[in-house]
Design a protein around this motif. Structure first.
Motif, PDB file in Angstrom:
ATOM      1  N   ALA A 114     -55.681  37.083  44.075  1.00 22.06           N
ATOM      2  CA  ALA A 114     -56.411  38.179  43.437  1.00 22.06           C
ATOM      3  C   ALA A 114     -57.601  37.693  42.623  1.00 22.06           C
ATOM      4  O   ALA A 114     -58.334  38.501  42.048  1.00 22.06           O
ATOM      5  CB  ALA A 114     -55.462  38.972  42.543  1.00 22.06           C
ATOM      6  N   ASN A 115     -57.772  36.373  42.558  1.00 18.20           N
ATOM      7  CA  ASN A 115     -58.864  35.773  41.790  1.00 18.20           C
ATOM      8  C   ASN A 115     -58.807  36.166  40.312  1.00 18.20           C
ATOM      9  O   ASN A 115     -59.820  36.486  39.691  1.00 18.20           O
ATOM     10  CB  ASN A 115     -60.231  36.148  42.385  1.00 18.20           C
ATOM     11  CG  ASN A 115     -61.349  35.244  41.882  1.00 18.20           C
ATOM     12  OD1 ASN A 115     -61.121  34.072  41.581  1.00 18.20           O
ATOM     13  ND2 ASN A 115     -62.543  35.785  41.789  1.00 18.20           N
ATOM     14  N   VAL A 116     -57.587  36.147  39.752  1.00 19.56           N
ATOM     15  CA  VAL A 116     -57.407  36.399  38.319  1.00 19.56           C
ATOM     16  C   VAL A 116     -56.730  35.191  37.700  1.00 19.56           C
ATOM     17  O   VAL A 116     -56.041  34.419  38.379  1.00 19.56           O
ATOM     18  CB  VAL A 116     -56.579  37.677  38.057  1.00 19.56           C
ATOM     19  CG1 VAL A 116     -57.296  38.895  38.587  1.00 19.56           C
ATOM     20  CG2 VAL A 116     -55.176  37.564  38.656  1.00 19.56           C
ATOM     21  N   HIS A 117     -56.917  35.020  36.404  1.00 17.60           N
ATOM     22  CA  HIS A 117     -56.315  33.893  35.697  1.00 17.60           C
ATOM     23  C   HIS A 117     -54.881  34.222  35.292  1.00 17.60           C
ATOM     24  O   HIS A 117     -54.548  35.371  34.966  1.00 17.60           O
ATOM     25  CB  HIS A 117     -57.129  33.538  34.455  1.00 17.60           C
ATOM     26  CG  HIS A 117     -58.424  32.856  34.768  1.00 17.60           C
ATOM     27  ND1 HIS A 117     -58.491  31.555  35.215  1.00 17.60           N
ATOM     28  CD2 HIS A 117     -59.710  33.302  34.686  1.00 17.60           C
ATOM     29  CE1 HIS A 117     -59.756  31.216  35.397  1.00 17.60           C
ATOM     30  NE2 HIS A 117     -60.514  32.252  35.088  1.00 17.60           N
ATOM     31  N   ILE A 350     -59.459  34.490  26.273  1.00 12.90           N
ATOM     32  CA  ILE A 350     -60.834  34.981  26.377  1.00 12.90           C
ATOM     33  C   ILE A 350     -61.708  33.969  27.113  1.00 12.90           C
ATOM     34  O   ILE A 350     -62.580  34.344  27.912  1.00 12.90           O
ATOM     35  CB  ILE A 350     -61.402  35.303  24.974  1.00 12.90           C
ATOM     36  CG1 ILE A 350     -60.733  36.577  24.445  1.00 12.90           C
ATOM     37  CG2 ILE A 350     -62.918  35.456  25.010  1.00 12.90           C
ATOM     38  CD1 ILE A 350     -61.227  37.027  23.097  1.00 12.90           C
ATOM     39  N   ALA A 351     -61.502  32.681  26.873  1.00 14.14           N
ATOM     40  CA  ALA A 351     -62.273  31.661  27.602  1.00 14.14           C
ATOM     41  C   ALA A 351     -62.049  31.785  29.101  1.00 14.14           C
ATOM     42  O   ALA A 351     -62.985  31.604  29.894  1.00 14.14           O
ATOM     43  CB  ALA A 351     -61.879  30.266  27.115  1.00 14.14           C
ATOM     44  N   ALA A 352     -60.834  32.126  29.494  1.00 15.33           N
ATOM     45  CA  ALA A 352     -60.535  32.279  30.924  1.00 15.33           C
ATOM     46  C   ALA A 352     -61.119  33.571  31.473  1.00 15.33           C
ATOM     47  O   ALA A 352     -61.814  33.574  32.502  1.00 15.33           O
ATOM     48  CB  ALA A 352     -59.030  32.243  31.145  1.00 15.33           C
ATOM     49  N   ILE A 357     -63.145  29.824  32.348  1.00 17.77           N
ATOM     50  CA  ILE A 357     -62.759  28.454  32.027  1.00 17.77           C
ATOM     51  C   ILE A 357     -61.280  28.292  32.345  1.00 17.77           C
ATOM     52  O   ILE A 357     -60.437  29.048  31.862  1.00 17.77           O
ATOM     53  CB  ILE A 357     -63.037  28.136  30.551  1.00 17.77           C
ATOM     54  CG1 ILE A 357     -64.551  28.237  30.273  1.00 17.77           C
ATOM     55  CG2 ILE A 357     -62.507  26.758  30.179  1.00 17.77           C
ATOM     56  CD1 ILE A 357     -64.902  28.135  28.795  1.00 17.77           C
ATOM     57  N   ALA A 358     -60.951  27.308  33.145  1.00 18.10           N
ATOM     58  CA  ALA A 358     -59.568  27.103  33.556  1.00 18.10           C
ATOM     59  C   ALA A 358     -58.692  26.869  32.330  1.00 18.10           C
ATOM     60  O   ALA A 358     -58.980  25.977  31.525  1.00 18.10           O
ATOM     61  CB  ALA A 358     -59.468  25.927  34.518  1.00 18.10           C
ATOM     62  N   PRO A 359     -57.614  27.622  32.153  1.00 17.51           N
ATOM     63  CA  PRO A 359     -56.762  27.451  30.967  1.00 17.51           C
ATOM     64  C   PRO A 359     -55.904  26.206  31.068  1.00 17.51           C
ATOM     65  O   PRO A 359     -55.561  25.747  32.158  1.00 17.51           O
ATOM     66  CB  PRO A 359     -55.901  28.718  30.980  1.00 17.51           C
ATOM     67  CG  PRO A 359     -55.859  29.136  32.415  1.00 17.51           C
ATOM     68  CD  PRO A 359     -57.178  28.743  33.006  1.00 17.51           C
ATOM     69  N   LEU A 360     -55.552  25.667  29.912  1.00 20.09           N
ATOM     70  CA  LEU A 360     -54.608  24.544  29.862  1.00 20.09           C
ATOM     71  C   LEU A 360     -53.217  25.003  30.266  1.00 20.09           C
ATOM     72  O   LEU A 360     -52.530  24.360  31.055  1.00 20.09           O
ATOM     73  CB  LEU A 360     -54.582  23.961  28.447  1.00 20.09           C
ATOM     74  CG  LEU A 360     -53.479  22.931  28.146  1.00 20.09           C
ATOM     75  CD1 LEU A 360     -53.635  21.699  29.032  1.00 20.09           C
ATOM     76  CD2 LEU A 360     -53.513  22.531  26.672  1.00 20.09           C
ATOM     77  N   HIS A 361     -52.786  26.152  29.723  1.00 16.23           N
ATOM     78  CA  HIS A 361     -51.429  26.654  29.944  1.00 16.23           C
ATOM     79  C   HIS A 361     -51.410  27.601  31.143  1.00 16.23           C
ATOM     80  O   HIS A 361     -51.029  28.767  31.033  1.00 16.23           O
ATOM     81  CB  HIS A 361     -50.924  27.360  28.687  1.00 16.23           C
ATOM     82  CG  HIS A 361     -50.851  26.491  27.484  1.00 16.23           C
ATOM     83  ND1 HIS A 361     -51.940  26.289  26.640  1.00 16.23           N
ATOM     84  CD2 HIS A 361     -49.839  25.747  26.973  1.00 16.23           C
ATOM     85  CE1 HIS A 361     -51.575  25.477  25.657  1.00 16.23           C
ATOM     86  NE2 HIS A 361     -50.318  25.126  25.842  1.00 16.23           N
ATOM     87  N   ASP A 362     -51.817  27.097  32.295  1.00 16.89           N
ATOM     88  CA  ASP A 362     -51.877  27.944  33.486  1.00 16.89           C
ATOM     89  C   ASP A 362     -50.528  27.973  34.197  1.00 16.89           C
ATOM     90  O   ASP A 362     -49.532  27.415  33.720  1.00 16.89           O
ATOM     91  CB  ASP A 362     -52.993  27.495  34.421  1.00 16.89           C
ATOM     92  CG  ASP A 362     -52.781  26.091  34.988  1.00 16.89           C
ATOM     93  OD1 ASP A 362     -51.706  25.489  34.758  1.00 16.89           O
ATOM     94  OD2 ASP A 362     -53.711  25.589  35.670  1.00 16.89           O
ATOM     95  N   GLY A 363     -50.488  28.637  35.352  1.00 19.98           N
ATOM     96  CA  GLY A 363     -49.235  28.774  36.068  1.00 19.98           C
ATOM     97  C   GLY A 363     -48.658  27.454  36.537  1.00 19.98           C
ATOM     98  O   GLY A 363     -47.433  27.251  36.489  1.00 19.98           O
TER      99      GLY A 363
END
Length: 390
Positions: A114-117, A350-352, A357-363
């Motif tokens: 879905a191109n979402v963070h 908000i950065a994502a 901006i790729a988050p540190l705490h991603d999936g």
């Protein structure tokens, strides 16, 4: 200043703990919510002049919602994340990310397609003391991380619980709910992939039939190792070792000792206990709205004592500073008190969403933490080391 229009899926305890952040951070606008409890929905509509629904589909269809904070019970995280992604909403989901690695993979794929963070938190690895300690380690001034010790003693298991929270197979217990914090912290500080775990779990009270404690040793690819200990049986309280500053950054008193067990001793049934929990969360009879005065006075949040041993020193993150133990000198780095509790979560979100901006705490990061938690349960059951997949 950019404003993030946020929807809330689940108005229970997790939302209650994040609400001081949402109220204090002017970058956040709550524009909708969903929850099965009519009283919680009515409270939200009155507080925020925004609609509240009884299911997430209706919330996700709102065009103004940019991201959805999934604060529903653990077993609904995966399904709710997929629904949010299908409607093109960015996802902030509470820990643990899900209850299985297959669910994690589905969530990651759904958000990627879905191109979402996808961001997972709040976990305490968002807390500024740990992020700053990570920066000090990355500077190279103290050499490589060699050993980490993390422990926490709380009243976790004797806080009011819904029945499924006392069933490990439904996502209950200290490993799913509490190790997610501690594993995240030591992974962040070790700066390397975990390769192996050996754990023992404690399940010592027939009336609370799930893990209330654990001890684990983690080995990392870079040669570092970490010991983790957690005990939620409401006896010793490790906030005694952090100057009686509580997990949420609040000032506590030693006179509170025994409160959790005393309150629970008056509960006659599982239904009454679940009702007690609901009463204390958002929209409940006993719910106390956050006080701006108290929030302003708080220190940073934490998850118990942590010591990082490096080649040329040791680092100890605290709620209001970091103590550095060098070869010849001990110094304290003061941390400014947070104006907004858990603002680090909003920073990353908000950065994502607005900065891509790729988050540190991603999936992928959170999947790694869940993999270790599952390995801890397996290690405890089989009484052996368990390798962490590469």
């Amino acid at each position: 200043m950019e404003t993030l229009k946020l929807g809330i899926a689940g108005l229970g305890r997790a939302f209650s703990l994040m609400l001081p952040t949402f109220l204090a951070d002017a970058r956040v606008q709550l524009v909708g919510a969903c929850d099965p409890r009519a009283r919680a929905r009515a409270q939200f509509e009155a507080d925020f002049s925004a609609p509240a629904f009884d299911d997430i589909e209706a919330l996700a269809r709102m065009p103004e919602v940019e991201a959805i904070y999934i604060a529903s019970p653990h077993q609904f995280h995966a399904a709710h994340a997929r629904i949010a992604a299908r409607h093109g909403k960015h996802v902030l989901v509470e820990k643990p990310m899900a209850l299985s690695l297959a669910e994690c993979d589905d969530m990651i794929d759904a958000c990627r397609d879905a191109n979402v963070h996808l961001i997972v938190g709040h976990c305490h690895s968002f807390d500024t003391p740990y992020l700053r300690t990570r920066e000090l380690i990355a500077s190279g001034a103290y050499g490589d991380v060699r050993m980490i010790q993390a422990l926490n003693y709380t009243d976790y298991l004797f806080r009011p619980r819904r029945p499924e929270e006392l069933k490990t197979e439904e996502g209950g217990g200290a490993v799913f709910s509490q190790a997610a914090h501690q594993v995240d912290i030591v992974r962040l500080l070790a700066g390397s992939r975990a390769t192996r775990v050996r754990a023992a779990v404690g399940n010592w009270d027939a009336a609370r039939p799930t893990e209330g404690a654990y001890s684990a040793m983690l080995w990392f690819e870079n040669g570092a190792f970490a010991t983790l200990a957690y005990n939620g049986y409401a006896h010793f309280d490790s906030d005694e070792w952090t100057g009686w500053i509580g997990e949420m950054g609040q000032t506590r008193s030693a006179d509170e000792y025994g409160n959790a067990r005393r309150k629970l001793s008056h509960v006659a049934s599982k239904e009454e206990e679940a009702a007690m929990k609901a009463a204390g969360t958002y929209g409940g009879d006993a719910y106390a709205p956050p006080s701006p005065t108290k929030a302003d006075a708080r220190r940073h949040q934490h998850f118990g004592p942590v010591i990082v041993s490096c080649e040329r020193g040791a680092l100890r993150p605290l709620p209001d500073g970091i103590v550095v133990y060098g070869d010849e000198r001990r110094e304290r780095i003061e941390l400014e008190a947070p104006a907004v509790p858990r603002a680090e979560v909003i920073d990353e979100l908000i950065a994502a969403v607005h900065g891509d901006i790729a988050p540190l705490h991603d999936g992928v990061w959170a999947r790694g933490t869940l993999e270790i938690c599952l390995a801890m349960l397996r290690s405890g059951a089989e009484q052996r080391d368990v390798l962490i997949g590469g």
